[in-house]
Motif scaffolding. Sequence first.
Motif: not given
Length: 416
Positions: A284-289
Motif C-alpha cells: 500500500f505504499k502508493s496509497t500512503l504516498d
Amino acid sequence: MKEFVISEVKAETAVLVGLITKEQDENKTKEYLDELEFLADTAGAITVKRFTQRVQGPNSVTYVGKGKLEEIKEYIVAEEEAERPIGMVIFDDELSPKQMRNIENELQVKILDRTSLILDIFAMRAQTANSKTQVELAQYRYMLPRLQRLWTHLERQGGGSGSGGGKGSVGLRGPGETQLEMDRRIILQRISLLKERLVEIDKQKVTQRKNRGRMIRVALVGYTNVGKSTLMNLLSKSEVFAENKLFATLDTTVRKVVIENLPFLLADTVGFIRKLPTDLVDSFKSTLDEVREADLLVHVVDISHPEFEDHIRVVESTLKDLDAADKPSIMVFNKIDNYRWVEKEEDDLTPQGKENISLEELERTWMARLKDDCVFISAKENTNIKKLRDDLYARVKQLHVQKYPYNDFLYNIEDE
C-alpha cells in the motif's frame, strides 16, 4: 493453477488465542484480543471463546504450549459434540508456516492469524483497481511461504515416505512436489506482474497529483475507526463511505475543500493498526504516498477509546516509518461526546462522565499540551468544528504563503 485469493470469512463462530508475556501484560493482551474480536466481527465472524496463556514467548512449533493446545482442542471437540461447531481459531500474532501447519493438524479446523484476518478484511473492502491490486499482491506474498500447507491433501497419495495417508506424514513426492514448484513459479510470476501493474498505477497517480495545481495538501491520518471519514464528509460536504467497522476506508479519497476564500486538498487515508502486516504496508505504499506528500497532517484520535494513548504511539511510529513524522500537524481529539473521564478525587463520589466534563475542561487537560495545535471535537455531533476550521484555515494559509509566495493573488487571500 487456479488463481488463489484468500476467501472472505463467513458468519462462523471463532475462538481467539493470545499470549501474556513480559512485553505484553494481561491488560495489554485483553486490549489486543478486544481489537482482534472487532476485526473478526468486521470480517463476519462471531467470537464465542478466548484462550490466553502466560509464557516467556511464542512456542516455535505450536505458538502456545502443548497443554494449552490440548485445552483448545478439547473445547472444539466438546462444542462439536454439542452441535455448536467452531468455524475457526484466530491467533493474535502472525504464525509461521510451521506453526500454522502443526496447529491445523492438531485442531482440525480453519486456522487464521491476525495477518490473514486483516488481509481478508482488506480483500472485502477493496473497491478500486489500485486497492484490489495492492491487496492481491499482499495475499500472494503472505501465501508464498505457506504453499506446502495448501497441498497437504497430496500426502494421501501413495508414493514416497509416509504413504498410507497419516496426517503426520511429511515429504511430498513425485507429482505433488512438481505441482508445488509449479505453483511457486506461477505465484512468483503473478507477484512480478502485480508489481509492474502497481508501478503503472503509481505513475498515473503522480501525474494526477501534479495536475492538482498549486494547492496545499492536507491528509487525515489516524488509527482505524477513529472517525476520519465522518470528519472528511463534514469538512468537504461530500459522501465518503463511513461506518463503525475497522478499515471502512481502504482507498484514499481526495476532495477539494474551501474554508472562507482558501481552497486546499483534503485526503482521507487508510487507518493504521497495531501489528499491521509488513507485506500490506509494502503493497500500500502508493496509497500512503498521500501521507508522504502532504503539506499538513491532521492526526485524528478517538478520545473515547480507553487505549487512545497507545493508538497515538502506533500512528506516530507508522508515520516515522513513512518518513512523515516531522511534517506540520494538528491533533484532533474526536468523539468527545463518548468520552468518559476516569480520574477522580478520592473524596468525590460523583461518577464522572461526559455529562460533567466540559469542552473548556478538556482544553485544560494534559491532552491539550500534546501538540502545539490540539482541537477537541465531535464530528458526529458537529461540536467545536468551527474551531477546527479556523485552525485549518490559519495553518493552510501559512503553508500556502511559504510554498507559493508569488501565487497568493490566484486565491484572493486577504490579510487578517
